[in-house]
Design a protein around this motif. Structure first.
Motif, PDB file in Angstrom:
ATOM      1  N   THR A  84       6.840   1.849  -7.810  1.00  0.00           N
ATOM      2  CA  THR A  84       5.693   2.015  -6.935  1.00  0.00           C
ATOM      3  C   THR A  84       5.517   0.778  -6.057  1.00  0.00           C
ATOM      4  O   THR A  84       5.607  -0.351  -6.526  1.00  0.00           O
ATOM      5  CB  THR A  84       4.410   2.244  -7.754  1.00  0.00           C
ATOM      6  N   GLU A  85       5.278   1.027  -4.763  1.00  0.00           N
ATOM      7  CA  GLU A  85       5.019  -0.054  -3.808  1.00  0.00           C
ATOM      8  C   GLU A  85       3.677   0.200  -3.134  1.00  0.00           C
ATOM      9  O   GLU A  85       3.096   1.282  -3.246  1.00  0.00           O
ATOM     10  CB  GLU A  85       6.138  -0.110  -2.756  1.00  0.00           C
ATOM     11  N   PHE A  86       3.185  -0.829  -2.423  1.00  0.00           N
ATOM     12  CA  PHE A  86       1.914  -0.710  -1.713  1.00  0.00           C
ATOM     13  C   PHE A  86       2.086  -1.149  -0.263  1.00  0.00           C
ATOM     14  O   PHE A  86       2.786  -2.118   0.018  1.00  0.00           O
ATOM     15  CB  PHE A  86       0.833  -1.570  -2.384  1.00  0.00           C
ATOM     16  N   HIS A  87       1.457  -0.411   0.637  1.00  0.00           N
ATOM     17  CA  HIS A  87       1.451  -0.826   2.039  1.00  0.00           C
ATOM     18  C   HIS A  87       0.473  -1.991   2.196  1.00  0.00           C
ATOM     19  O   HIS A  87      -0.694  -1.896   1.822  1.00  0.00           O
ATOM     20  CB  HIS A  87       1.022   0.337   2.946  1.00  0.00           C
ATOM     21  N   HIS A  88       0.962  -3.088   2.748  1.00  0.00           N
ATOM     22  CA  HIS A  88       0.120  -4.273   2.926  1.00  0.00           C
ATOM     23  C   HIS A  88      -0.690  -4.216   4.223  1.00  0.00           C
ATOM     24  O   HIS A  88      -1.570  -5.049   4.437  1.00  0.00           O
ATOM     25  CB  HIS A  88       0.982  -5.530   2.902  1.00  0.00           C
ATOM     26  N   GLY A  89      -0.383  -3.265   5.078  1.00  0.00           N
ATOM     27  CA  GLY A  89      -1.115  -3.110   6.331  1.00  0.00           C
ATOM     28  C   GLY A  89      -0.819  -1.751   6.928  1.00  0.00           C
ATOM     29  O   GLY A  89      -0.053  -0.954   6.368  1.00  0.00           O
ATOM     30  N   VAL A 117       9.558   9.333  10.973  1.00  0.00           N
ATOM     31  CA  VAL A 117       8.609   8.213  11.060  1.00  0.00           C
ATOM     32  C   VAL A 117       7.781   8.159   9.783  1.00  0.00           C
ATOM     33  O   VAL A 117       7.173   9.153   9.373  1.00  0.00           O
ATOM     34  CB  VAL A 117       7.677   8.365  12.278  1.00  0.00           C
ATOM     35  N   LEU A 118       7.770   7.004   9.153  1.00  0.00           N
ATOM     36  CA  LEU A 118       6.996   6.752   7.950  1.00  0.00           C
ATOM     37  C   LEU A 118       5.705   6.054   8.360  1.00  0.00           C
ATOM     38  O   LEU A 118       5.739   4.992   8.975  1.00  0.00           O
ATOM     39  CB  LEU A 118       7.833   5.883   7.004  1.00  0.00           C
ATOM     40  N   VAL A 119       4.553   6.672   8.053  1.00  0.00           N
ATOM     41  CA  VAL A 119       3.251   6.119   8.411  1.00  0.00           C
ATOM     42  C   VAL A 119       2.622   5.524   7.166  1.00  0.00           C
ATOM     43  O   VAL A 119       2.535   6.197   6.129  1.00  0.00           O
ATOM     44  CB  VAL A 119       2.333   7.200   9.001  1.00  0.00           C
ATOM     45  N   GLY A 120       2.192   4.270   7.246  1.00  0.00           N
ATOM     46  CA  GLY A 120       1.591   3.609   6.097  1.00  0.00           C
ATOM     47  C   GLY A 120       0.196   3.096   6.402  1.00  0.00           C
ATOM     48  O   GLY A 120      -0.057   2.604   7.501  1.00  0.00           O
ATOM     49  N   ARG A 121      -0.708   3.211   5.429  1.00  0.00           N
ATOM     50  CA  ARG A 121      -2.066   2.695   5.566  1.00  0.00           C
ATOM     51  C   ARG A 121      -2.286   1.586   4.541  1.00  0.00           C
ATOM     52  O   ARG A 121      -1.836   1.685   3.391  1.00  0.00           O
ATOM     53  CB  ARG A 121      -3.094   3.804   5.338  1.00  0.00           C
ATOM     54  N   ALA A 122      -2.946   0.534   4.951  1.00  0.00           N
ATOM     55  CA  ALA A 122      -3.163  -0.628   4.094  1.00  0.00           C
ATOM     56  C   ALA A 122      -3.768  -0.225   2.752  1.00  0.00           C
ATOM     57  O   ALA A 122      -4.771   0.489   2.699  1.00  0.00           O
ATOM     58  CB  ALA A 122      -4.069  -1.631   4.801  1.00  0.00           C
ATOM     59  N   GLY A 123      -3.119  -0.666   1.665  1.00  0.00           N
ATOM     60  CA  GLY A 123      -3.624  -0.421   0.320  1.00  0.00           C
ATOM     61  C   GLY A 123      -3.091   0.824  -0.342  1.00  0.00           C
ATOM     62  O   GLY A 123      -3.197   0.967  -1.570  1.00  0.00           O
ATOM     63  N   ASP A 124      -2.510   1.759   0.420  1.00  0.00           N
ATOM     64  CA  ASP A 124      -1.993   2.991  -0.169  1.00  0.00           C
ATOM     65  C   ASP A 124      -0.685   2.722  -0.911  1.00  0.00           C
ATOM     66  O   ASP A 124       0.143   1.925  -0.473  1.00  0.00           O
ATOM     67  CB  ASP A 124      -1.747   4.044   0.916  1.00  0.00           C
ATOM     68  N   GLU A 125      -0.502   3.420  -2.021  1.00  0.00           N
ATOM     69  CA  GLU A 125       0.730   3.265  -2.779  1.00  0.00           C
ATOM     70  C   GLU A 125       1.730   4.353  -2.391  1.00  0.00           C
ATOM     71  O   GLU A 125       1.350   5.426  -1.921  1.00  0.00           O
ATOM     72  CB  GLU A 125       0.468   3.297  -4.278  1.00  0.00           C
ATOM     73  N   PHE A 126       3.003   4.040  -2.585  1.00  0.00           N
ATOM     74  CA  PHE A 126       4.064   5.000  -2.261  1.00  0.00           C
ATOM     75  C   PHE A 126       5.293   4.690  -3.109  1.00  0.00           C
ATOM     76  O   PHE A 126       5.409   3.616  -3.711  1.00  0.00           O
ATOM     77  CB  PHE A 126       4.427   4.937  -0.772  1.00  0.00           C
ATOM     78  N   VAL A 127       6.184   5.654  -3.150  1.00  0.00           N
ATOM     79  CA  VAL A 127       7.455   5.501  -3.859  1.00  0.00           C
ATOM     80  C   VAL A 127       8.560   5.995  -2.952  1.00  0.00           C
ATOM     81  O   VAL A 127       8.428   7.059  -2.321  1.00  0.00           O
ATOM     82  CB  VAL A 127       7.461   6.300  -5.179  1.00  0.00           C
ATOM     83  N   CYS A 128       9.651   5.241  -2.838  1.00  0.00           N
ATOM     84  CA  CYS A 128      10.834   5.686  -2.106  1.00  0.00           C
ATOM     85  C   CYS A 128      11.912   6.088  -3.112  1.00  0.00           C
ATOM     86  O   CYS A 128      12.210   5.338  -4.043  1.00  0.00           O
ATOM     87  CB  CYS A 128      11.360   4.579  -1.198  1.00  0.00           C
ATOM     88  N   THR A 129      12.477   7.272  -2.918  1.00  0.00           N
ATOM     89  CA  THR A 129      13.539   7.767  -3.794  1.00  0.00           C
ATOM     90  C   THR A 129      14.836   7.874  -2.993  1.00  0.00           C
ATOM     91  O   THR A 129      14.816   7.984  -1.763  1.00  0.00           O
ATOM     92  CB  THR A 129      13.168   9.142  -4.368  1.00  0.00           C
ATOM     93  N   HIS A 130      15.955   7.835  -3.702  1.00  0.00           N
ATOM     94  CA  HIS A 130      17.256   7.808  -3.020  1.00  0.00           C
ATOM     95  C   HIS A 130      18.243   8.750  -3.710  1.00  0.00           C
ATOM     96  O   HIS A 130      19.397   8.399  -3.968  1.00  0.00           O
ATOM     97  CB  HIS A 130      17.806   6.378  -2.993  1.00  0.00           C
ATOM     98  N   GLU A 131      17.772   9.961  -3.991  1.00  0.00           N
ATOM     99  CA  GLU A 131      18.613  10.880  -4.743  1.00  0.00           C
ATOM    100  C   GLU A 131      19.676  11.576  -3.907  1.00  0.00           C
ATOM    101  O   GLU A 131      20.598  12.179  -4.441  1.00  0.00           O
ATOM    102  CB  GLU A 131      17.743  11.943  -5.425  1.00  0.00           C
ATOM    103  N   HIS A 132      19.588  11.497  -2.581  1.00  0.00           N
ATOM    104  CA  HIS A 132      20.475  12.298  -1.742  1.00  0.00           C
ATOM    105  C   HIS A 132      21.856  11.683  -1.555  1.00  0.00           C
ATOM    106  O   HIS A 132      22.865  12.372  -1.572  1.00  0.00           O
ATOM    107  CB  HIS A 132      19.833  12.548  -0.373  1.00  0.00           C
ATOM    108  N   TRP A 137      -6.665   6.818   9.951  1.00  0.00           N
ATOM    109  CA  TRP A 137      -5.228   6.527   9.767  1.00  0.00           C
ATOM    110  C   TRP A 137      -4.794   7.033   8.392  1.00  0.00           C
ATOM    111  O   TRP A 137      -5.421   6.732   7.391  1.00  0.00           O
ATOM    112  CB  TRP A 137      -4.995   5.027   9.882  1.00  0.00           C
ATOM    113  N   ARG A 138      -3.737   7.805   8.319  1.00  0.00           N
ATOM    114  CA  ARG A 138      -3.306   8.414   7.065  1.00  0.00           C
ATOM    115  C   ARG A 138      -1.846   8.072   6.756  1.00  0.00           C
ATOM    116  O   ARG A 138      -0.993   8.094   7.646  1.00  0.00           O
ATOM    117  CB  ARG A 138      -3.449   9.940   7.141  1.00  0.00           C
TER     118      ARG A 138
END
Length: 281
Positions: free
Chosen positions: A29-34, A61-76, A103-104
């Motif tokens: 899990t990662e977090f968008h810092h901005g 296009v990957l849209v990030g909002r400050a404080g939101d968490e996300f996960v990047c996967t690489h199964e392909h 902003w979402r």
């Protein structure tokens, strides 16, 4: 493993993100810092955020909002991925007409109106066009806001004072063309924010500040090539190009011939331009 390279600093930072993770690597899990917009330049990956999974490919296009968490996967696949990431301050969001609370964090498929600007930004990184990376980052962000809000950013109003500002800025760019100049610095000289300065300058003069700067440098270079004996490398450095290959590409795109051939034509070899004219018919 993720590597980051700052491509542009200032009021609108642009970061190059490169990830070499593959299907066998663990996810975390990662977090968008901005607030950010990341244009996928190469590869593919999964972007899990807000309970949804987006499959990102080149042009997405990957849209990030400050404080939101996300996960990047690489199964392909295992070839990694690269993104150009534009970071936007709350003040810039407001200037672009986007309320911060609207902003979402999300993922977008390749959209024609964003892809063309994303590829222009990529070409700017490689020195392949006359736009500045900071200018394209602002244009890309404004285009996204227009698409997300369902409306275009309003046209800038130009009065006499603003016209003088644009002309005085052009004169300042002319006088300082040999220096490494960023959009932020030029905007400060005009007493405007970078976004408003970019729009105002283009509305009044018909080109972006960076395009004007590059064309000013090319004018100076043509004068030196026609009148002097300096090596092409010295001419490029003297007029403000830090990279010789970028100078040669820019000059050839403008003149239709290389700097060396231009110098030959200036010394009386008219056949060079006659060949160019014949080829254009």
């Amino acid at each position: 493993m993720i590597s980051t390279t700052a491509l542009h600093q200032g009021s609108i930072p642009v970061i190059d993100y490169r990830c070499d993770a593959g299907p066998s690597d663990p996810v975390f899990t990662e977090f968008h810092h901005g607030h950010s917009l990341s244009y996928v330049r190469r590869g593919s990956f999964g972007y899990r955020c807000g309970g949804r999974l987006f499959d990102m490919v080149a042009g997405s296009v990957l849209v990030g909002r400050a404080g939101d968490e996300f996960v990047c996967t690489h199964e392909h696949h295992a070839c990694g991925d690269e993104c150009l990431s534009i970071h936007l301050s709350p003040a810039l969001l407001d200037e672009l007409g986007m309320r911060e609370r609207d902003w979402r964090t999300t993922g977008l498929p390749p959209l024609p109106k964003l892809v063309v600007l994303g590829e222009l930004a990529q070409a700017a990184v490689e020195g392949g066009n006359a736009f500045g990376l900071d200018e394209l980052a602002l244009l890309f962000s404004a285009r996204y806001v227009a698409l997300a809000g369902g409306r275009e950013v309003g046209a800038v109003r130009v009065n006499g004072r603003d016209r003088r500002r644009a002309v005085e800025a052009a004169l300042w760019l002319e006088a300082n063309a040999r220096q490494a100049l960023a959009l932020d610095e030029s905007a400060r000289q005009a007493g405007l924010s970078p976004f408003h300065f970019l729009r105002l300058f283009g509305r009044v003069l018909g080109v972006t500040p960076h395009q004007y700067l590059v064309r000013t440098r090319l004018r100076h270079a043509a004068r030196l090539l026609a009148a002097g004996e300096q090596p092409v490398t010295e001419v490029a450095l003297e007029v403000g190009f830090a990279d010789l290959s970028n100078f040669v590409r820019s000059f050839h795109r403008a003149a239709g011939v290389s700097p060396r051939r231009f110098r030959q034509a200036a010394r009386g070899d008219r056949k060079i331009f006659q060949e160019r004219l014949a080829a254009a018919v």
